[in-house]
Scaffold this motif. Structure first.
Motif, PDB file in Angstrom:
ATOM      1  N   ALA A 209       0.963  -0.991  -0.016  1.00 64.39           N
ATOM      2  CA  ALA A 209      -0.112  -0.217   0.381  1.00 64.39           C
ATOM      3  C   ALA A 209       0.669   1.052   0.061  1.00 64.39           C
ATOM      4  O   ALA A 209       1.872   1.383   0.663  1.00 64.39           O
ATOM      5  N   ARG A 210       1.056   2.321  -0.742  1.00 64.09           N
ATOM      6  CA  ARG A 210       1.835   3.574  -1.181  1.00 64.09           C
ATOM      7  C   ARG A 210       0.805   4.179   0.073  1.00 64.09           C
ATOM      8  O   ARG A 210       0.008   4.378   1.250  1.00 64.09           O
ATOM      9  N   TRP A 213      -1.306   5.461   3.053  1.00 65.66           N
ATOM     10  CA  TRP A 213      -2.407   5.067   3.148  1.00 65.66           C
ATOM     11  C   TRP A 213      -4.202   5.668   3.436  1.00 65.66           C
ATOM     12  O   TRP A 213      -4.150   6.379   3.653  1.00 65.66           O
ATOM     13  N   ASP A 214      -4.618   5.198   1.868  1.00 67.65           N
ATOM     14  CA  ASP A 214      -5.836   5.314   1.081  1.00 67.65           C
ATOM     15  C   ASP A 214      -6.644   4.616   2.098  1.00 67.65           C
ATOM     16  O   ASP A 214      -6.941   3.082   1.397  1.00 67.65           O
ATOM     17  N   LEU A 216      -9.608   3.634   2.434  1.00 63.82           N
ATOM     18  CA  LEU A 216     -10.850   3.400   1.724  1.00 63.82           C
ATOM     19  C   LEU A 216     -10.330   1.977   0.130  1.00 63.82           C
ATOM     20  O   LEU A 216     -10.501   0.469   0.364  1.00 63.82           O
ATOM     21  N   ASP A 217      -8.425   2.503  -0.055  1.00 63.76           N
ATOM     22  CA  ASP A 217      -8.606   1.854  -1.000  1.00 63.76           C
ATOM     23  C   ASP A 217      -8.302   0.543  -0.251  1.00 63.76           C
ATOM     24  O   ASP A 217      -8.284  -0.580  -0.683  1.00 63.76           O
ATOM     25  N   VAL A 218      -7.172   0.452   1.234  1.00 61.71           N
ATOM     26  CA  VAL A 218      -6.800  -0.838   1.503  1.00 61.71           C
ATOM     27  C   VAL A 218      -7.347  -1.896   2.117  1.00 61.71           C
ATOM     28  O   VAL A 218      -7.222  -2.966   2.324  1.00 61.71           O
ATOM     29  N   LYS A 220     -10.657  -2.140   0.801  1.00 58.69           N
ATOM     30  CA  LYS A 220     -11.404  -2.424  -0.368  1.00 58.69           C
ATOM     31  C   LYS A 220     -10.362  -4.268  -0.675  1.00 58.69           C
ATOM     32  O   LYS A 220     -10.946  -5.333  -1.204  1.00 58.69           O
ATOM     33  N   ALA A 221      -8.795  -4.037  -0.587  1.00 52.60           N
ATOM     34  CA  ALA A 221      -8.055  -4.366  -0.788  1.00 52.60           C
ATOM     35  C   ALA A 221      -8.188  -6.231   0.162  1.00 52.60           C
ATOM     36  O   ALA A 221      -8.328  -6.813   0.080  1.00 52.60           O
ATOM     37  N   ARG A 226      -7.888  -8.648  -4.239  1.00 53.72           N
ATOM     38  CA  ARG A 226      -6.955  -8.101  -5.152  1.00 53.72           C
ATOM     39  C   ARG A 226      -5.982  -6.396  -3.861  1.00 53.72           C
ATOM     40  O   ARG A 226      -6.718  -6.041  -3.070  1.00 53.72           O
ATOM     41  N   PRO A 228      -3.606  -2.862  -3.306  1.00 55.74           N
ATOM     42  CA  PRO A 228      -4.156  -1.757  -4.243  1.00 55.74           C
ATOM     43  C   PRO A 228      -2.000  -2.498  -4.551  1.00 55.74           C
ATOM     44  O   PRO A 228      -1.087  -2.829  -4.567  1.00 55.74           O
ATOM     45  N   LYS A 229      -2.086  -1.058  -5.498  1.00 47.10           N
ATOM     46  CA  LYS A 229      -0.424  -0.779  -6.344  1.00 47.10           C
ATOM     47  C   LYS A 229       0.623  -1.105  -5.236  1.00 47.10           C
ATOM     48  O   LYS A 229       0.609   0.163  -4.481  1.00 47.10           O
TER      49      LYS A 229
END
Length: 265
Positions: A209-210, A213-214, A216-218, A220-221, A226, A228-229
């Motif tokens: 995770a970048r 951290w976002d 929402l993205d973390v 969801k992943a 999936r 995150p990038k």
């Protein structure tokens, strides 16, 4: 030896030093919370169990020791024995998750909710250097950048640890459901490999995770498949085997303390 958040340069700007001190203080606070054990004589602690009971068994008189606890995934009639590793934090995570109805309505049959939740909390405590929780096979913990990202997220969003727990538990329930499609007669003997794969999945998501951290993205992943990038290549893998010995059900639809240190560049 306590873990600390370290800066990359001893001559870093004062405000950076202050930020790292703040993160270190937060880490100590989380470590202290992770050490707290369930105390039956503590009314606030018992109230968490009562809340869990009332949600699981509405209308039934509360019993501290009852075979009904196994209906929601505890290993025996005394739920407190399962809390010795993850402690009070493990009960808080389970109580919030269960009482807020986080599990999907089609909770897979036989999913050991309480045991799964407590194991997830124990993993997070060990992974983020919050407590010395026995996690057989655990070879990797959060790296310095991942730990700093976690603490920064907790600093801005106090519910971060609960969110990570909830999303990993959803992922684990999904893995159990997929297992039942392949193996309808699966038992808890098949549960340990799912814990292993779930925690390896968590390591992959969190380490990639970048920063910052976002959430929402973390989140969801973590709950899906999936990641995150990537922030940078990782080659570490978590290998966990959690002991599961007793038949459980889900009829209700269900390091010693570490610190963040300044790097030495």
């Amino acid at each position: 030896m306590r873990h600390q958040v370290h800066g990359k340069d001893s001559k870093e700007a004062p405000h950076h030093g202050a930020q790292r001190q703040e993160l270190n203080e937060l880490l100590v606070t989380l470590q202290e919370q992770a050490k707290l054990q369930f105390e039956p004589e503590n009314e606030k602690h018992e109230q968490l169990l009562r809340s869990l009971w009332n949600t699981a068994f509405p209308g039934e008189e509360f019993e501290l020791k009852s075979p009904k606890w196994t209906d929601i995934g505890f290993q025996g009639r005394d739920p407190t024995t399962d809390l010795r590793g993850a402690g009070l934090m493990g009960l808080r995570h389970l109580q919030l998750y269960f009482c807020e109805g986080m599990l999907p309505h089609d909770c897979p049959p036989g999913f050991p909710l309480a045991l799964a939740s407590i194991n997830v909390t124990g993993f997070l405590q060990s992974y983020f250097h919050l407590n010395l929780v026995m996690v057989p096979g655990l070879e990797s913990k959060s790296t310095q950048p991942t730990l700093e990202s976690f603490l920064s997220a907790c600093n801005s969003q106090p519910a971060t640890l609960q969110v990570l727990h909830d999303r990993l538990l959803l992922h684990l329930a999904g893995e159990w459901r997929r297992l039942l499609l392949r193996k309808p007669l699966a038992t808890l003997l098949d549960f340990s490999p799912l814990l292993q794969s779930t925690f390896a999945h968590a390591h992959g998501v969190l380490s990639r995770a970048r920063a910052p951290w976002d959430m929402l993205d973390v989140a969801k992943a973590l709950s899906g498949r999936r990641a995150p990038k990537r922030q940078q290549p990782r080659s570490l893998a978590v290998t966990l085997v959690m002991m599961v010995c007793t038949h459980l059900g889900c009829s209700q639809c269900c390091t010693p303390p570490h610190r963040v240190h300044p790097g030495r560049g």
